[in-house]
Design a protein around this motif. Structure first.
Motif, PDB file in Angstrom:
ATOM      1  N   LEU A 148      -4.031   6.738 -11.708  1.00  0.00           N
ATOM      2  CA  LEU A 148      -4.113   6.633 -10.066  1.00  0.00           C
ATOM      3  C   LEU A 148      -4.673   8.473 -10.046  1.00  0.00           C
ATOM      4  O   LEU A 148      -4.499   8.957  -9.118  1.00  0.00           O
ATOM      5  N   GLU A 169       0.427  -0.838  -0.384  1.00  0.00           N
ATOM      6  CA  GLU A 169      -0.298  -0.229   0.137  1.00  0.00           C
ATOM      7  C   GLU A 169       0.242   1.086   0.117  1.00  0.00           C
ATOM      8  O   GLU A 169       0.466   2.248  -0.553  1.00  0.00           O
ATOM      9  N   TYR A 170       2.321   1.298   0.833  1.00  0.00           N
ATOM     10  CA  TYR A 170       3.027   2.455   0.563  1.00  0.00           C
ATOM     11  C   TYR A 170       3.656   2.363  -0.585  1.00  0.00           C
ATOM     12  O   TYR A 170       3.726   4.120  -0.847  1.00  0.00           O
ATOM     13  N   VAL A 226       2.315   6.434  -6.528  1.00  0.00           N
ATOM     14  CA  VAL A 226       1.304   7.659  -7.134  1.00  0.00           C
ATOM     15  C   VAL A 226       1.885   9.249  -7.043  1.00  0.00           C
ATOM     16  O   VAL A 226       1.515   9.837  -7.836  1.00  0.00           O
ATOM     17  N   PHE A 227       2.425   9.396  -5.391  1.00  0.00           N
ATOM     18  CA  PHE A 227       3.432  10.804  -5.635  1.00  0.00           C
ATOM     19  C   PHE A 227       4.091  11.568  -6.116  1.00  0.00           C
ATOM     20  O   PHE A 227       4.350  12.133  -6.693  1.00  0.00           O
ATOM     21  N   ILE A 277       4.579   7.772   4.967  1.00  0.00           N
ATOM     22  CA  ILE A 277       4.991   6.532   5.467  1.00  0.00           C
ATOM     23  C   ILE A 277       6.278   6.651   5.997  1.00  0.00           C
ATOM     24  O   ILE A 277       7.234   7.655   6.024  1.00  0.00           O
ATOM     25  N   GLU A 313      -6.833  10.175 -10.781  1.00  0.00           N
ATOM     26  CA  GLU A 313      -8.282   9.510  -9.325  1.00  0.00           C
ATOM     27  C   GLU A 313      -9.284   9.453 -10.879  1.00  0.00           C
ATOM     28  O   GLU A 313     -10.211   9.693 -10.070  1.00  0.00           O
ATOM     29  N   ARG A 316       1.426   4.227  -2.916  1.00  0.00           N
ATOM     30  CA  ARG A 316       0.939   5.539  -2.881  1.00  0.00           C
ATOM     31  C   ARG A 316       2.027   6.213  -2.880  1.00  0.00           C
ATOM     32  O   ARG A 316       2.147   7.076  -3.761  1.00  0.00           O
ATOM     33  N   GLU A 320       3.215  11.747   2.386  1.00  0.00           N
ATOM     34  CA  GLU A 320       2.674  10.569   2.022  1.00  0.00           C
ATOM     35  C   GLU A 320       2.049   9.602   3.325  1.00  0.00           C
ATOM     36  O   GLU A 320       1.421   8.849   4.014  1.00  0.00           O
TER      37      GLU A 320
END
Length: 147
Positions: free
Chosen positions: A125, A8-9, A15-16, A35, A128, A12, A33
């Motif tokens: 992603l 999941e991290y 995507v960042f 993290i 969005e 993220r 994020e």
């Protein structure tokens, strides 16, 4: 199926990076994020090894995607940090000695997971949005229920 914190991290962070106009430092990614920094370093190392992220050292260093965001799927990112998408007792369904309907169930599960994760890119992603077939799965109210 369970998605690990690492996966999941990783998604993220990727995507960042897909949204970023240039290279970003790992402390910036970690802070924005939320993290853990040490955890993120390991994740970024795995993404670099997989050819998803590029890194550069020095004053203008940092991390950026190594390929266009539209060419990197969520499945690519998860595989880079966690390995195969679906395991049944530490085996890929296609490698199991089982036969019959139970094996077919595990293979069908893997096929559906692949369809969603391989059909969704970092560009999707970052913008969005989900591909129409993936978005359609979320339109069923039952999908949001916790049985």
């Amino acid at each position: 199926m369970r998605i690990s914190a690492r996966a999941e991290y990783a998604v993220r962070a990727a995507v960042f990076l897909a949204r970023a106009p240039g290279r970003l430092s790992s402390p910036r990614i970690a802070a924005d994020e939320d993290i853990p920094a040490k955890f993120l370093e390991g994740i970024l190392t795995s993404l670099v090894r997989a050819g998803i992220v590029a890194s550069r050292r020095g004053a203008n260093g940092g991390y950026e995607l190594d390929r266009p965001a539209g060419a990197v799927t969520v499945a690519d990112v998860i595989r880079a940090v966690d390995g195969p998408l679906v395991f049944v007792r530490d085996q890929r369904p296609s490698d199991m000695a089982e036969e019959g309907a139970l094996l077919q169930l595990w293979v069908a599960l893997r096929a559906n997971v692949r369809s969603v994760l391989e059909g969704t890119t970092l560009a999707d992603l970052a913008a969005e949005r989900l591909p129409p077939d993936v978005a359609a799965l979320t339109s069923d109210p039952v999908a949001w229920e916790n049985p």
